[in-house]
Design a protein around this motif. Structure first.
Motif, PDB file in Angstrom:
ATOM      1  N   ASP A 120     -43.502  -2.241 -51.029  1.00 52.71           N
ATOM      2  CA  ASP A 120     -42.141  -2.955 -50.936  1.00 52.71           C
ATOM      3  C   ASP A 120     -41.014  -2.682 -51.813  1.00 52.71           C
ATOM      4  OD1 ASP A 120     -43.028  -3.929 -48.549  1.00 52.71           O
ATOM      5  OD2 ASP A 120     -43.493  -6.068 -49.485  1.00 52.71           O
ATOM      6  N   ILE A 121     -41.601  -1.913 -52.998  1.00 54.48           N
ATOM      7  CA  ILE A 121     -40.806  -1.587 -54.133  1.00 54.48           C
ATOM      8  C   ILE A 121     -40.576   0.141 -54.176  1.00 54.48           C
ATOM      9  CG2 ILE A 121     -40.026  -1.639 -56.457  1.00 54.48           C
ATOM     10  CD1 ILE A 121     -41.705  -4.094 -56.823  1.00 54.48           C
ATOM     11  N   ALA A 122     -39.222   0.561 -54.008  1.00 56.59           N
ATOM     12  CA  ALA A 122     -39.080   1.863 -54.203  1.00 56.59           C
ATOM     13  C   ALA A 122     -38.936   2.298 -55.853  1.00 56.59           C
ATOM     14  CB  ALA A 122     -37.852   2.314 -53.137  1.00 56.59           C
ATOM     15  N   LEU A 123     -39.400   3.498 -56.050  1.00 55.07           N
ATOM     16  CA  LEU A 123     -39.079   3.909 -57.628  1.00 55.07           C
ATOM     17  C   LEU A 123     -38.377   5.215 -57.410  1.00 55.07           C
ATOM     18  CD1 LEU A 123     -42.559   3.631 -59.777  1.00 55.07           C
ATOM     19  CD2 LEU A 123     -40.417   2.100 -59.727  1.00 55.07           C
ATOM     20  N   ASP A 124     -37.241   4.958 -58.178  1.00 53.49           N
ATOM     21  CA  ASP A 124     -36.344   6.351 -58.084  1.00 53.49           C
ATOM     22  C   ASP A 124     -36.580   6.598 -59.674  1.00 53.49           C
ATOM     23  OD1 ASP A 124     -34.433   8.311 -58.274  1.00 53.49           O
ATOM     24  OD2 ASP A 124     -32.715   6.742 -57.761  1.00 53.49           O
ATOM     25  N   VAL A 125     -37.382   7.557 -59.789  1.00 60.20           N
ATOM     26  CA  VAL A 125     -37.523   8.058 -61.371  1.00 60.20           C
ATOM     27  C   VAL A 125     -36.933   9.297 -61.676  1.00 60.20           C
ATOM     28  CG1 VAL A 125     -39.650   8.846 -62.961  1.00 60.20           C
ATOM     29  CG2 VAL A 125     -39.982   7.042 -60.990  1.00 60.20           C
ATOM     30  N   HIS A 126     -36.172   9.137 -63.065  1.00 63.45           N
ATOM     31  CA  HIS A 126     -35.445  10.437 -63.318  1.00 63.45           C
ATOM     32  C   HIS A 126     -36.169  10.818 -64.841  1.00 63.45           C
ATOM     33  CE1 HIS A 126     -31.927   9.934 -60.919  1.00 63.45           C
ATOM     34  NE2 HIS A 126     -32.501   9.173 -60.374  1.00 63.45           N
ATOM     35  N   LEU A 127     -36.624  11.828 -64.699  1.00 63.76           N
ATOM     36  CA  LEU A 127     -37.389  12.240 -66.086  1.00 63.76           C
ATOM     37  C   LEU A 127     -36.285  13.356 -66.724  1.00 63.76           C
ATOM     38  CD1 LEU A 127     -40.728  13.446 -64.422  1.00 63.76           C
ATOM     39  CD2 LEU A 127     -40.195  11.244 -65.494  1.00 63.76           C
ATOM     40  N   ASP A 128     -35.996  12.890 -68.198  1.00 60.21           N
ATOM     41  CA  ASP A 128     -35.259  13.680 -68.996  1.00 60.21           C
ATOM     42  C   ASP A 128     -35.640  12.992 -70.281  1.00 60.21           C
ATOM     43  OD1 ASP A 128     -32.861  14.532 -70.376  1.00 60.21           O
ATOM     44  OD2 ASP A 128     -31.477  13.931 -69.003  1.00 60.21           O
ATOM     45  N   ASP A 129     -35.951  14.283 -71.340  1.00 60.76           N
ATOM     46  CA  ASP A 129     -36.333  14.098 -72.528  1.00 60.76           C
ATOM     47  C   ASP A 129     -34.929  13.473 -73.663  1.00 60.76           C
ATOM     48  OD1 ASP A 129     -39.055  14.596 -72.475  1.00 60.76           O
ATOM     49  OD2 ASP A 129     -38.794  16.789 -72.311  1.00 60.76           O
ATOM     50  N   SER A 130     -33.892  13.701 -72.887  1.00 61.31           N
ATOM     51  CA  SER A 130     -32.890  12.763 -74.194  1.00 61.31           C
ATOM     52  C   SER A 130     -32.618  11.401 -73.450  1.00 61.31           C
ATOM     53  CB  SER A 130     -31.333  13.787 -73.726  1.00 61.31           C
ATOM     54  OG  SER A 130     -31.267  13.839 -72.340  1.00 61.31           O
ATOM     55  N   PHE A 131     -32.151  10.696 -74.505  1.00 61.13           N
ATOM     56  CA  PHE A 131     -31.902   9.270 -74.516  1.00 61.13           C
ATOM     57  C   PHE A 131     -30.634   9.159 -73.372  1.00 61.13           C
ATOM     58  CE2 PHE A 131     -33.915   6.494 -77.668  1.00 61.13           C
ATOM     59  CZ  PHE A 131     -34.859   7.144 -77.867  1.00 61.13           C
ATOM     60  N   VAL A 132     -30.936   8.198 -72.420  1.00 58.45           N
ATOM     61  CA  VAL A 132     -29.830   8.005 -71.588  1.00 58.45           C
ATOM     62  C   VAL A 132     -28.924   6.551 -71.724  1.00 58.45           C
ATOM     63  CG1 VAL A 132     -30.790   9.387 -69.908  1.00 58.45           C
ATOM     64  CG2 VAL A 132     -31.250   6.678 -69.811  1.00 58.45           C
ATOM     65  N   ASP A 133     -27.919   6.456 -71.190  1.00 53.97           N
ATOM     66  CA  ASP A 133     -26.928   5.270 -71.536  1.00 53.97           C
ATOM     67  C   ASP A 133     -27.583   4.336 -70.302  1.00 53.97           C
ATOM     68  OD1 ASP A 133     -25.026   2.915 -71.081  1.00 53.97           O
ATOM     69  OD2 ASP A 133     -23.861   4.035 -72.591  1.00 53.97           O
ATOM     70  N   LEU A 134     -28.274   3.157 -70.300  1.00 51.80           N
ATOM     71  CA  LEU A 134     -28.929   2.472 -69.211  1.00 51.80           C
ATOM     72  C   LEU A 134     -27.727   1.884 -68.362  1.00 51.80           C
ATOM     73  CD1 LEU A 134     -32.171   0.901 -70.533  1.00 51.80           C
ATOM     74  CD2 LEU A 134     -31.846   3.005 -69.596  1.00 51.80           C
ATOM     75  N   VAL A 135     -26.794   1.360 -68.819  1.00 54.18           N
ATOM     76  CA  VAL A 135     -25.894   0.767 -68.259  1.00 54.18           C
ATOM     77  C   VAL A 135     -24.590   1.621 -67.757  1.00 54.18           C
ATOM     78  CG1 VAL A 135     -23.778  -0.901 -68.518  1.00 54.18           C
ATOM     79  CG2 VAL A 135     -26.040  -1.323 -69.675  1.00 54.18           C
ATOM     80  N   GLU A 136     -24.284   2.653 -68.376  1.00 59.00           N
ATOM     81  CA  GLU A 136     -23.339   3.716 -67.949  1.00 59.00           C
ATOM     82  C   GLU A 136     -23.848   4.308 -66.685  1.00 59.00           C
ATOM     83  OE1 GLU A 136     -21.074   7.595 -69.400  1.00 59.00           O
ATOM     84  OE2 GLU A 136     -21.286   5.822 -70.858  1.00 59.00           O
ATOM     85  N   GLN A 137     -25.231   4.699 -66.797  1.00 56.24           N
ATOM     86  CA  GLN A 137     -25.927   5.698 -65.677  1.00 56.24           C
ATOM     87  C   GLN A 137     -26.623   4.832 -64.734  1.00 56.24           C
ATOM     88  OE1 GLN A 137     -26.842   8.662 -69.128  1.00 56.24           O
ATOM     89  NE2 GLN A 137     -27.597   9.190 -67.098  1.00 56.24           N
ATOM     90  N   GLY A 138     -26.533   3.345 -64.795  1.00 48.23           N
ATOM     91  CA  GLY A 138     -27.001   2.553 -63.849  1.00 48.23           C
ATOM     92  C   GLY A 138     -28.764   2.585 -63.480  1.00 48.23           C
ATOM     93  N   PHE A 139     -29.274   2.515 -64.708  1.00 48.48           N
ATOM     94  CA  PHE A 139     -30.633   2.465 -64.817  1.00 48.48           C
ATOM     95  C   PHE A 139     -31.182   1.050 -64.927  1.00 48.48           C
ATOM     96  CE2 PHE A 139     -30.402   7.081 -65.975  1.00 48.48           C
ATOM     97  CZ  PHE A 139     -31.304   7.598 -64.941  1.00 48.48           C
TER      98      PHE A 139
END
Length: 309
Positions: A120-139
């Motif tokens: 019942d849970i869908a995973l949308d996985v984004h693999l990137d070795d650099s750090f991402v902004d969780l808030v800005e990029q909606g993670f």
């Protein structure tokens, strides 16, 4: 048409900085979004967006409405999540950011096994070795392998992260085996440019516990621990790598570990997520699963080690 739908359309247009981009993001037509925003303005009795052929700009009323509407929808989402959690229900989509190294290694099985166990849970996985902004990029959550220093995030330690300095037997025979981290300054190394400190490797004095920063350099750099591993095997120099990346090579003798007594023990694998008044049930279930998965794997690793001894 209800007000919440119009509010969501308005927020999507503002966040996407245009009707066309919002249409692509939401899957609704540009004309329909424009209709919803216009109906919202009619309902409020105020112009919210100044439209031009190239962009949209908020009016003074639009700025006030956007801030309050965003808070209202966030509260509504929290309310829905709280209701789902009260009934034991966890469903929806989780946007996950993780290092490519994590996803491509055996640790990535944790994500696959979670998806299989929670249909019942869908995973949308984004693999990137650099750090991402969780808030800005909606993670919703990030899996990070690091010494955690970002106090603006909530984090849960899932497992320790063991690092290893290693080189091929040929390199050790050619340039020597360092007895102290400081000797690496004069030895060829392979640098992972994803590392936050790049060409400064941190060690720990086993006698005092003090940090020992060492500046290193080499003629080969790469933004991938897997490529750095391959370069070390090929004899280009010493490498600093997560132990799980080079474990099989150490066991097979393709790489030799050095300076083990100087390695710090404060790095870890973390689940990191933004500050929220209410953590969505699906994210809590996901993080709990990962913590249990790593604990089980560590137990299996220790049992295998004991059996081998």
């Amino acid at each position: 048409m209800d007000t919440l739908t119009r509010m969501r359309a308005f927020i999507a247009v503002v966040e996407s900085e245009g009707f066309s981009a919002a249409a692509r993001k939401t899957g609704r037509s540009k004309a329909l979004l424009s209709k919803y925003v216009r109906e919202l303005e009619d309902e409020i009795g105020a112009l919210l967006i100044n439209r031009t052929t190239r962009q949209v700009a908020l009016t003074a009323a639009g700025e006030v409405y956007f801030a309050r509407a965003s808070a209202v929808l966030a509260d509504l989402e929290s309310l829905n999540e709280a209701a789902r959690e009260a009934t034991g229900e966890a469903k929806g989509r989780i946007r996950v950011s993780a290092a490519r190294t994590f996803g491509d290694a055996e640790l990535g099985l944790s994500l696959i096994e979670f998806a299989a166990a929670h249909p019942d849970i869908a995973l949308d996985v984004h693999l990137d070795d650099s750090f991402v902004d969780l808030v800005e990029q909606g993670f919703d959550v990030a899996i990070r392998m690091t010494r955690l220093t970002d106090s603006t995030m909530i984090a849960r330690r899932l497992a320790p992260l063991e690092m290893a300095v290693c080189a091929s037997p040929a390199v050790i025979e050619r340039v020597g085996r360092p007895a102290h981290p400081g000797e690496l300054t004069h030895l060829p190394v392979v640098v992972d440019t994803n590392a936050r400190l790049l060409s400064t490797w941190h060690f720990r004095d086993p006698a005092t516990g003090d940090t020992l920063p060492v500046t290193v350099s080499g003629r080969f750099t790469a933004n991938s621990p897997v490529t750095v591993r391959a370069a070390a095997i090929a004899g280009l120099g010493y490498a600093l790598s997560p132990e799980f990346v080079v474990r099989a090579d150490l066991e097979a003798g393709r790489l030799v570990r050095v300076l083990e007594e100087f390695m710090p023990r404060d790095a870890g694998i973390y689940a990191v997520f933004p500050h929220r008044r209410h953590l969505p049930a699906r994210v809590r279930v996901f993080v709990d699963y990962l913590a249990a998965w790593f604990k089980r794997c560590d137990g299996e690793k220790q049992a295998a080690k004991a059996a081998a001894e």
